[in-house]
Write a protein that holds these residues in place. Structure first.
Motif, PDB file in Angstrom:
ATOM      1  N   UNK A 128       0.847  -1.190   0.000  1.00 33.54           N
ATOM      2  CA  UNK A 128       0.000   0.000   0.000  1.00 33.54           C
ATOM      3  C   UNK A 128       0.879   1.235   0.000  1.00 33.54           C
ATOM      4  N   UNK A 129       0.485   2.239  -0.774  1.00 36.11           N
ATOM      5  CA  UNK A 129       1.176   3.511  -0.655  1.00 36.11           C
ATOM      6  C   UNK A 129       0.240   4.553  -0.067  1.00 36.11           C
ATOM      7  N   UNK A 130       0.803   5.450   0.697  1.00 36.41           N
ATOM      8  CA  UNK A 130       0.076   6.587   1.262  1.00 36.41           C
ATOM      9  C   UNK A 130       0.869   7.833   0.913  1.00 36.41           C
ATOM     10  N   UNK A 131       0.221   8.790   0.285  1.00 36.95           N
ATOM     11  CA  UNK A 131       0.883  10.023  -0.125  1.00 36.95           C
ATOM     12  C   UNK A 131       0.126  11.222   0.441  1.00 36.95           C
ATOM     13  N   UNK A 132       0.861  12.171   0.980  1.00 34.77           N
ATOM     14  CA  UNK A 132       0.249  13.359   1.573  1.00 34.77           C
ATOM     15  C   UNK A 132       0.126  14.472   0.538  1.00 34.77           C
ATOM     16  N   UNK A 133      -1.089  14.957   0.360  1.00 34.00           N
ATOM     17  CA  UNK A 133      -1.329  16.081  -0.544  1.00 34.00           C
ATOM     18  C   UNK A 133      -1.392  17.400   0.211  1.00 34.00           C
ATOM     19  N   UNK A 157      -9.283   6.549 -15.461  1.00 32.46           N
ATOM     20  CA  UNK A 157      -8.193   5.904 -16.187  1.00 32.46           C
ATOM     21  C   UNK A 157      -6.889   6.660 -15.969  1.00 32.46           C
ATOM     22  N   UNK A 158      -6.938   7.979 -16.056  1.00 35.09           N
ATOM     23  CA  UNK A 158      -5.730   8.784 -15.866  1.00 35.09           C
ATOM     24  C   UNK A 158      -5.165   8.577 -14.463  1.00 35.09           C
ATOM     25  N   UNK A 159      -6.030   8.605 -13.459  1.00 36.33           N
ATOM     26  CA  UNK A 159      -5.576   8.427 -12.081  1.00 36.33           C
ATOM     27  C   UNK A 159      -4.970   7.045 -11.869  1.00 36.33           C
ATOM     28  N   UNK A 160      -5.579   6.028 -12.487  1.00 33.67           N
ATOM     29  CA  UNK A 160      -5.060   4.665 -12.347  1.00 33.67           C
ATOM     30  C   UNK A 160      -3.667   4.553 -12.940  1.00 33.67           C
ATOM     31  N   UNK A 161      -3.458   5.133 -14.120  1.00 31.30           N
ATOM     32  CA  UNK A 161      -2.138   5.067 -14.747  1.00 31.30           C
ATOM     33  C   UNK A 161      -1.110   5.845 -13.937  1.00 31.30           C
ATOM     34  N   UNK A 162      -1.509   6.992 -13.446  1.00 29.81           N
ATOM     35  CA  UNK A 162      -0.592   7.789 -12.627  1.00 29.81           C
ATOM     36  C   UNK A 162      -0.227   7.044 -11.350  1.00 29.81           C
ATOM     37  N   UNK A 163      -1.190   6.329 -10.776  1.00 28.83           N
ATOM     38  CA  UNK A 163      -0.916   5.574  -9.559  1.00 28.83           C
ATOM     39  C   UNK A 163       0.097   4.469  -9.812  1.00 28.83           C
ATOM     40  N   UNK A 204       6.786  14.214  -6.702  1.00 26.91           N
ATOM     41  CA  UNK A 204       6.069  15.471  -6.483  1.00 26.91           C
ATOM     42  C   UNK A 204       5.240  15.846  -7.701  1.00 26.91           C
ATOM     43  N   UNK A 205       5.813  15.655  -8.887  1.00 27.71           N
ATOM     44  CA  UNK A 205       5.083  15.973 -10.122  1.00 27.71           C
ATOM     45  C   UNK A 205       3.860  15.083 -10.287  1.00 27.71           C
ATOM     46  N   UNK A 206       4.033  13.794 -10.027  1.00 30.10           N
ATOM     47  CA  UNK A 206       2.908  12.863 -10.180  1.00 30.10           C
ATOM     48  C   UNK A 206       1.822  13.159  -9.159  1.00 30.10           C
ATOM     49  N   UNK A 207       2.212  13.470  -7.930  1.00 31.15           N
ATOM     50  CA  UNK A 207       1.215  13.811  -6.910  1.00 31.15           C
ATOM     51  C   UNK A 207       0.418  15.049  -7.309  1.00 31.15           C
ATOM     52  N   UNK A 208       1.095  16.016  -7.906  1.00 34.54           N
ATOM     53  CA  UNK A 208       0.386  17.213  -8.375  1.00 34.54           C
ATOM     54  C   UNK A 208      -0.613  16.870  -9.465  1.00 34.54           C
ATOM     55  N   UNK A 209      -0.201  15.984 -10.380  1.00 35.93           N
ATOM     56  CA  UNK A 209      -1.106  15.564 -11.449  1.00 35.93           C
ATOM     57  C   UNK A 209      -2.305  14.805 -10.895  1.00 35.93           C
ATOM     58  N   UNK A 210      -2.061  13.920  -9.928  1.00 40.56           N
ATOM     59  CA  UNK A 210      -3.169  13.177  -9.319  1.00 40.56           C
ATOM     60  C   UNK A 210      -4.114  14.123  -8.606  1.00 40.56           C
ATOM     61  N   UNK A 211      -3.545  15.080  -7.871  1.00 37.46           N
ATOM     62  CA  UNK A 211      -4.385  16.056  -7.171  1.00 37.46           C
ATOM     63  C   UNK A 211      -5.232  16.862  -8.157  1.00 37.46           C
ATOM     64  N   UNK A 212      -4.628  17.251  -9.279  1.00 36.92           N
ATOM     65  CA  UNK A 212      -5.374  17.996 -10.295  1.00 36.92           C
ATOM     66  C   UNK A 212      -6.513  17.156 -10.867  1.00 36.92           C
ATOM     67  N   UNK A 231      -8.136  14.775  -9.375  1.00 40.31           N
ATOM     68  CA  UNK A 231      -9.191  14.690  -8.361  1.00 40.31           C
ATOM     69  C   UNK A 231     -10.034  15.955  -8.343  1.00 40.31           C
ATOM     70  N   UNK A 232      -9.366  17.108  -8.437  1.00 45.63           N
ATOM     71  CA  UNK A 232     -10.079  18.392  -8.385  1.00 45.63           C
ATOM     72  C   UNK A 232     -10.874  18.663  -9.665  1.00 45.63           C
TER      73      UNK A 232
END
Length: 337
Positions: A72-77, A195-201, A176-184, A186-187
């Motif tokens: 499991x991964x946990x990432x802080x946004x 699909x985008x979030x799954x690939x980024x994960x 950091x770049x990937x977390x920003x993309x995932x956060x974007x 989500x927003x």
């Protein structure tokens, strides 16, 4: 030098083909360089981020989660929290930090002094991937990495139960770049976001491994750190590139440029098991995946992973998994039907 590789996604037999003359399975030469060991293992085990979750919290809170066979991964946004695992001091995580948790129970909280409550029910049921506690001062995302086969312990047993990558660490810029993309994503809540979030994960998982392997003290990072060791990593690369080769410790030591005794000791210390035990476990993991796919006999699979004795392969398989290869393959084929 020509390398030979086993690529098992989506199907083992993309990397194996029938020898026209003998009718036996053989490993086919890759059209490009061989898979590196990390890619090889993640592909063979079918590692995928199969569920993505989000936690929003504020105030005093503490949640516990049980041990299950997963990564499991946990990432802080946003904000921060404390991660707690048995036998370890509480670990502070802040925005941009990420960690990987093995098959161990853990707790996450605003304060490690708080008694945690069971957090699993917050995510039970279809579509329940977001938990809110009070507010959104702290926001984290999680990803559950599951394995398609039954050999997940091959990887999990060689990894520390907790691998943390701070945002300030060299090599964490990609994270950091990937977390920003995932956060974007989500927003935005745009079409195709799932699909985008799954690939980024999936990419985030690999980048976390890469960053963790580059820690200042790789000696404590187990198998992942061993991949970056100039000598042990070279031997692992060779082993994964030609798993059916009749490797000896002396052969692998020669690849590493070390004496047999020094190599064996270093490999065992870094990887957690002796070289030939590792080779045997990896061959059996490949074989188990192949048998679950069907389309080849036990003898063909045994030969493809380096066993020239059907009985020796069957005995090794039985010792490792508690079931014969034929029975195991039949059960897994039935489960997939």
């Amino acid at each position: 030098m020509a390398f030979w590789s086993v690529s098992l996604d989506p199907d083992l037999w993309q990397a194996c083909k029938m020898n026209d003359a003998t009718g036996s399975l053989k490993l086919s030469q890759a059209s490009s360089s061989a898979l590196d060991p990390l890619s090889d293992v993640l592909e063979v085990l079918g590692a995928r981020v199969t569920r993505r979750t989000r936690l929003e919290a504020e105030g005093d809170w503490a949640l516990s989660f049980p041990a299950i066979e997963r990564l499991k991964f946990v990432a802080m946004l946003r904000g921060g929290c404390w991660m707690q695992l048995p036998g370890r001091a509480p670990h502070r995580m802040d925005a941009g930090d990420i960690c990987l948790i093995g098959a161990a129970p853990y707790a996450v909280s605003s304060d490690p002094a708080l008694a945690p409550v069971d957090g699993a029910p917050l995510y039970e049921g279809a579509g329940r991937d977001l938990a809110r506690i009070g507010g959104d001062e702290t926001v984290s995302i999680g990803g559950t990495v599951t394995f398609a086969g039954a050999s997940a312990d091959f990887l999990l047993d060689m990894l520390p139960d907790f691998m943390a990558v701070p945002r300030r660490m060299s090599g964490a810029s990609a994270i950091s770049t990937i977390l920003s993309l995932i956060s974007d994503e989500i927003d935005r809540q745009a079409i195709g976001a799932g699909i985008v979030s799954a690939r980024l994960a999936d990419i985030l998982l690999v980048e976390t491994f890469r960053a963790y392997a580059g820690l200042v003290d790789p000696a404590g990072s187990g198998w992942v750190g061993a991949l970056l060791d100039p000598r042990i990593g070279r031997a692992l690369q060779a082993l994964h590139a030609d798993v059916a080769h009749p490797w000896t410790v002396a052969d692998l030591a020669a690849v590493a440029g070390m004496s047999r005794a020094a190599f064996s000791a270093a490999f065992t210390r870094r990887v957690g098991q002796p070289p030939l035990s590792y080779l045997r476990s990896w061959r059996l993991a490949i074989a188990r995946k192949a048998l679950s796919r069907g389309g080849a006999t036990v003898a063909e699979v045994a030969h493809a992973v380096g066993y020239h004795s059907h009985s020796a392969f069957s005995q090794a398989f039985l010792r490792a998994f508690g079931v014969s290869p034929k029975s195991d393959g039949r059960v897994r084929l039935s489960a997939r039907a």
